[in-house]
Structures are given as C-alpha cells and as structure tokens.
Design an enzyme around this catalytic site. Structure first.
Site, PDB file in Angstrom:
ATOM      1  CB  SER A  48      52.455 -13.597  90.681  1.00  0.00           C
ATOM      2  OG  SER A  48      51.458 -12.612  90.514  1.00  0.00           O
ATOM      3  CG  HIS A  87      53.135  -8.250  89.719  1.00  0.00           C
ATOM      4  ND1 HIS A  87      53.845  -8.685  88.632  1.00  0.00           N
ATOM      5  CD2 HIS A  87      52.497  -9.352  90.196  1.00  0.00           C
ATOM      6  CE1 HIS A  87      53.642  -9.982  88.463  1.00  0.00           C
ATOM      7  NE2 HIS A  87      52.814 -10.401  89.400  1.00  0.00           N
ATOM      8  CG  ASP A 113      56.252  -7.691  86.963  1.00  0.00           C
ATOM      9  OD1 ASP A 113      56.620  -8.782  87.421  1.00  0.00           O
ATOM     10  OD2 ASP A 113      55.306  -7.038  87.420  1.00  0.00           O
TER      11      ASP A 113
END
Length: 171
Positions: A48, A87, A113
């Site tokens: 990701s 992230h 998210d």
C-alpha cells in the site's frame, strides 16, 4: 546427540542460550524507551505504500515529536487489531490546546484510511493511535518476518535448529 555432553556443559549451553534471548529482549526494550515507541522497528506487510516502501522493508520509528505534519509517514494500530499500518498523513486537525487528529492514506491506495479505522472513528488521535513516525528504513530485510508469518512451521524449524546449534556448540 546430547548424551556426549556432561550435565554441567549442557547447563552452560542452555544458560548461554537464555543469555542471548534476554540480551535481545533488553535491546528491544531499550530501543522502545529511547524512541518512546512500543514497537520501534516494524516490517512493511503490504504494497500500500509503494513506491516509497516495498513489502518486506524494515522501518525504524521515532515517537518523540508529537507535532506530526502532512506528508509524514506514520505507523499506527487500529483499535481491536494487532497489525501495524504504515501510511502517509494527508490531513491534520487540531493541535495546540486541542488533541492533534490525523487522516492517513497509503500512497498506492485510491481512498483514505477511514475504512480501516475502528468503527465510528474518522481520524487518528496522534497521542494514542500513532506508534511512531518513520525515520529510516532498510530494504527487504524484513522479508524473513513475512515468511515466518505466512509459513508458521518455519518458526518451529528455525527455533529447533538454533536450539540444537547452541546446545551442540563447544567452547
């Protein structure tokens, strides 16, 4: 195999093995205190964050600075789950007298998210949800961890081999 070792030699080898394990534990705890992070080193488990980080990269975290900026890469745990997520911060709210709240997104993901957060949670609270900010990495070194998680029998084999090597080692 073990019959050739005297009881004193066997005990010495077992104590050496325990010393190695306790030293590793103390180093981990020392890093945790120095970085103010419960997990100062994490492995990237998914794609990701590509191209910034690849699956298997080993990340080093720092949690001493609480003023996280947009663009900073953070690691957080979702309440009720035990998997660290790596992230980038895309939006921040509050700060100063109010708790700093963050919205994150994976570089390789289309959406933010909010779907990953706990039910009813629209953002992360910096002081409670964030494990740390990424300050460095080593490419692909963490792939061993991924293999051990995906193939649990490898853990048993590796631990058994390490134990046999320690016991059979002669000084």
């Amino acid at each position: 195999m073990l019959g050739g070792l005297q009881p004193r030699q066997l005990l010495t080898q077992l104590l050496n093995f325990a010393l190695v394990l306790s030293t590793a534990f103390m180093l981990w705890k020392g890093l945790s205190v120095a970085t103010d992070s419960p997990s100062p080193i994490v492995v990237v488990l998914s794609g990701s964050m590509e191209p910034a980080f690849q699956r298997g990269d080993l990340l080093f975290l720092w949690n001493r600075g609480q003023d996280t900026q947009v663009g900073e890469i953070v690691v957080y745990n979702v309440k009720g789950k035990d998997i660290p997520i790596v992230h980038r911060v895309v939006r921040r709210y509050g700060g100063g007298n109010e708790p700093l709240q963050l919205l994150t997104k994976g570089d390789n993901n289309l959406a933010d998210d909010t779907e990953l957060y706990a039910r009813g949670q629209d953002y992360l609270t910096r002081s409670t949800d964030i494990i740390g900010s990424v300050i460095g990495y080593v490419p692909f070194v963490g792939y061993v961890t991924i293999l051990l998680c995906e193939h649990p029998w490898l853990k048993t084999v590796l631990l058994g081999l390490m134990g046999v090597m320690v016991v059979l080692q002669r000084e």
